[in-house]
Scaffold this motif. Structure first.
Motif, PDB file in Angstrom:
ATOM      1  N   ALA A  15       5.502   4.581  10.755  1.00 53.92           N
ATOM      2  CA  ALA A  15       4.722   5.184  11.830  1.00 53.92           C
ATOM      3  C   ALA A  15       5.552   6.177  12.628  1.00 53.92           C
ATOM      4  O   ALA A  15       5.008   7.112  13.223  1.00 53.92           O
ATOM      5  CB  ALA A  15       4.180   4.102  12.753  1.00 53.92           C
ATOM      6  N   ASP A  16       6.877   5.963  12.665  1.00 47.37           N
ATOM      7  CA  ASP A  16       7.756   6.866  13.403  1.00 47.37           C
ATOM      8  C   ASP A  16       8.271   7.957  12.470  1.00 47.37           C
ATOM      9  O   ASP A  16       8.335   7.786  11.256  1.00 47.37           O
ATOM     10  CB  ASP A  16       8.927   6.089  14.011  1.00 47.37           C
ATOM     11  CG  ASP A  16       9.675   5.276  12.961  1.00 47.37           C
ATOM     12  OD1 ASP A  16       9.033   4.735  12.040  1.00 47.37           O
ATOM     13  OD2 ASP A  16      10.913   5.181  13.053  1.00 47.37           O
ATOM     14  N   ALA A  17       8.626   9.096  13.045  1.00 45.05           N
ATOM     15  CA  ALA A  17       9.147  10.212  12.248  1.00 45.05           C
ATOM     16  C   ALA A  17      10.457   9.796  11.601  1.00 45.05           C
ATOM     17  O   ALA A  17      11.416   9.431  12.296  1.00 45.05           O
ATOM     18  CB  ALA A  17       9.359  11.435  13.134  1.00 45.05           C
ATOM     19  N   SER A  18      10.513   9.847  10.268  1.00 42.29           N
ATOM     20  CA  SER A  18      11.675   9.296   9.572  1.00 42.29           C
ATOM     21  C   SER A  18      12.018  10.121   8.349  1.00 42.29           C
ATOM     22  O   SER A  18      11.138  10.681   7.676  1.00 42.29           O
ATOM     23  CB  SER A  18      11.399   7.848   9.141  1.00 42.29           C
ATOM     24  OG  SER A  18      10.415   7.802   8.116  1.00 42.29           O
ATOM     25  N   GLY A  19      13.304  10.160   8.035  1.00 42.22           N
ATOM     26  CA  GLY A  19      13.740  10.775   6.793  1.00 42.22           C
ATOM     27  C   GLY A  19      13.271   9.989   5.593  1.00 42.22           C
ATOM     28  O   GLY A  19      12.959  10.561   4.538  1.00 42.22           O
ATOM     29  N   ALA A  20      13.223   8.651   5.722  1.00 46.51           N
ATOM     30  CA  ALA A  20      12.758   7.815   4.613  1.00 46.51           C
ATOM     31  C   ALA A  20      11.323   8.176   4.238  1.00 46.51           C
ATOM     32  O   ALA A  20      10.990   8.302   3.059  1.00 46.51           O
ATOM     33  CB  ALA A  20      12.864   6.344   4.996  1.00 46.51           C
ATOM     34  N   GLY A  21      10.460   8.348   5.250  1.00 47.07           N
ATOM     35  CA  GLY A  21       9.084   8.714   4.980  1.00 47.07           C
ATOM     36  C   GLY A  21       8.979  10.069   4.311  1.00 47.07           C
ATOM     37  O   GLY A  21       8.194  10.255   3.364  1.00 47.07           O
ATOM     38  N   GLU A  22       9.782  11.021   4.771  1.00 41.87           N
ATOM     39  CA  GLU A  22       9.719  12.352   4.178  1.00 41.87           C
ATOM     40  C   GLU A  22      10.217  12.338   2.739  1.00 41.87           C
ATOM     41  O   GLU A  22       9.629  12.981   1.854  1.00 41.87           O
ATOM     42  CB  GLU A  22      10.541  13.332   5.008  1.00 41.87           C
ATOM     43  CG  GLU A  22      10.447  14.754   4.502  1.00 41.87           C
ATOM     44  CD  GLU A  22      10.914  15.775   5.519  1.00 41.87           C
ATOM     45  OE1 GLU A  22      11.603  16.732   5.108  1.00 41.87           O
ATOM     46  OE2 GLU A  22      10.581  15.622   6.708  1.00 41.87           O
ATOM     47  N   MET A  23      11.301  11.592   2.477  1.00 38.24           N
ATOM     48  CA  MET A  23      11.815  11.517   1.112  1.00 38.24           C
ATOM     49  C   MET A  23      10.825  10.834   0.175  1.00 38.24           C
ATOM     50  O   MET A  23      10.654  11.237  -0.977  1.00 38.24           O
ATOM     51  CB  MET A  23      13.149  10.767   1.090  1.00 38.24           C
ATOM     52  CG  MET A  23      14.304  11.502   1.720  1.00 38.24           C
ATOM     53  SD  MET A  23      14.677  13.094   0.927  1.00 38.24           S
ATOM     54  CE  MET A  23      14.023  14.221   2.155  1.00 38.24           C
ATOM     55  N   TRP A  24      10.152   9.783   0.668  1.00 38.12           N
ATOM     56  CA  TRP A  24       9.181   9.081  -0.178  1.00 38.12           C
ATOM     57  C   TRP A  24       7.974   9.981  -0.442  1.00 38.12           C
ATOM     58  O   TRP A  24       7.440   9.995  -1.560  1.00 38.12           O
ATOM     59  CB  TRP A  24       8.759   7.768   0.468  1.00 38.12           C
ATOM     60  CG  TRP A  24       8.109   6.823  -0.498  1.00 38.12           C
ATOM     61  CD1 TRP A  24       6.818   6.389  -0.488  1.00 38.12           C
ATOM     62  CD2 TRP A  24       8.730   6.185  -1.613  1.00 38.12           C
ATOM     63  NE1 TRP A  24       6.590   5.524  -1.526  1.00 38.12           N
ATOM     64  CE2 TRP A  24       7.751   5.375  -2.239  1.00 38.12           C
ATOM     65  CE3 TRP A  24      10.014   6.216  -2.152  1.00 38.12           C
ATOM     66  CZ2 TRP A  24       8.020   4.617  -3.372  1.00 38.12           C
ATOM     67  CZ3 TRP A  24      10.282   5.454  -3.292  1.00 38.12           C
ATOM     68  CH2 TRP A  24       9.291   4.677  -3.885  1.00 38.12           C
ATOM     69  N   ALA A  25       7.566  10.745   0.546  1.00 35.52           N
ATOM     70  CA  ALA A  25       6.462  11.688   0.345  1.00 35.52           C
ATOM     71  C   ALA A  25       6.846  12.746  -0.680  1.00 35.52           C
ATOM     72  O   ALA A  25       6.035  13.095  -1.565  1.00 35.52           O
ATOM     73  CB  ALA A  25       6.079  12.345   1.666  1.00 35.52           C
TER      74      ALA A  25
END
Length: 324
Positions: free
Chosen positions: A170-180
């Protein structure tokens, strides 16, 4: 010797004593004049870098007692916001900087490499099939972005309609961007699912849900003390050749050491593997530059201990040259 001469010698001796006291001895031992100036380096940002930076800070402070650290997580987005606003000295960043961030002065130095991995509940009733089939970028896109695969039967090509409970950050994260990006997207905002704050929060959400899937930085997917998968979680292997099966040479997820080796050899794909950065607003000052140089030289001996993959020598040389 005349009386006049004796008086002159006494006056000269007294003057020498005064000069010695004022200039020769300096400040008393242990006073503020002898003590080096205390400096504090404040750092916030990506959970992916938090264990590594914490270890570096501990070792560096032992060598440089006049330098102290104030370190907190919060996600890559928070770290970048903090450093650009002047709230902290350094941001921990687990993605590349965006154009608007560099335009505001974000200055990056790569320090280490790690990866994001898919995770599933260890008690998932379909675990054996998941570990045998794995994930492809196309399948990850269908689960997290397009939401066209919503059951384990669809994922695994078997009967049954158990729903896939999808979790994301839910928070802005590098992990989320890399997974996307691994799933063929461009930004974290494209990922669908139940939003959870922070790496620890997302890991715990999946750990508490037998049908849950998510993604984590490897620092949270594996136990830092044992190197084994975090209790309650299993890492989802990636089907690198897309043949629908995890072959022995694709199966390097048993512990942190084996996946770190795969990242180091560039067998695990980039993304979701990535370089991790420390960021300042503008050119770093002398104290931070000294810390950076130590990280890129002596500090690299702690990378494997903390469970990360090292930079290549070419990356280290380029980063050191940038600090000149």
């Amino acid at each position: 010797m005349t009386e006049r001469t004796r008086r002159q010698l006494r006056r000269t001796a007294s003057l020498l004593v005064i000069i010695t006291l004022l200039f020769g001895c300096g400040a008393p031992s242990g006073s503020a004049g002898d003590a080096p100036r205390q400096e504090t380096i404040s750092i916030s940002g990506a959970f992916a870098l938090l264990p590594m930076v914490s270890l570096w800070a501990e070792q560096y402070q032992a060598l440089n007692p006049n330098v102290r650290f104030d370190i907190q997580g919060g996600g890559a987005g928070k770290g970048m916001t903090d450093v650009l606003s002047g709230a902290v000295d350094i941001a921990m960043l687990s993605r590349e900087a965006r154009a608007e961030e560099t335009a505001r002065g974000a200055t990056l130095v790569p320090v280490v490499i790690d990866a994001v991995v898919g995770v599933v509940n260890a008690d998932n009733p379909h675990l054996s099939a998941i570990l045998a089939v794995g994930l492809t970028p196309e399948l990850a896109r269908a689960i997290w972005i397009e939401r066209t695969v919503t059951t384990y039967g669809q994922w695994l090509g078997v009967g049954g309609d158990d729903p896939i409970t999808v979790y994301t950050r839910a928070d802005a994260s590098g992990a989320g961007e890399m997974w996307a990006r691994f799933a063929g997207g461009a930004t974290q905002e494209e990922l669908q699912g139940i939003g959870v704050n922070g790496d620890p929060g997302l890991a715990e959400a999946v750990r508490q849900d037998r049908l849950g899937v998510g993604y984590n930085n490897i620092a949270f997917a594996y136990n830092p003390a044992t190197g084994e998968p975090t209790p309650g979680l299993r890492v989802i292997p990636l089907d690198l050749d897309g043949d629908g099966a995890i072959r022995p040479d694709e199966d390097f997820y048993a512990n942190k050491a084996t996946i770190i080796d795969a990242i180091r050899r560039r067998v695990y794909p980039f993304p979701p593997a990535r370089e991790l950065y420390l960021v300042t607003k503008g050119e770093p000052g002398p104290t931070i530059k000294a810390f950076y140089r130590w990280i890129l030289t002596d500090g690299q001996q702690y990378v494997a201990q903390a469970g990360y993959a090292p930079l290549t020598q070419e990356q280290i040389d380029a980063a050191l040259a940038k600090l000149q």
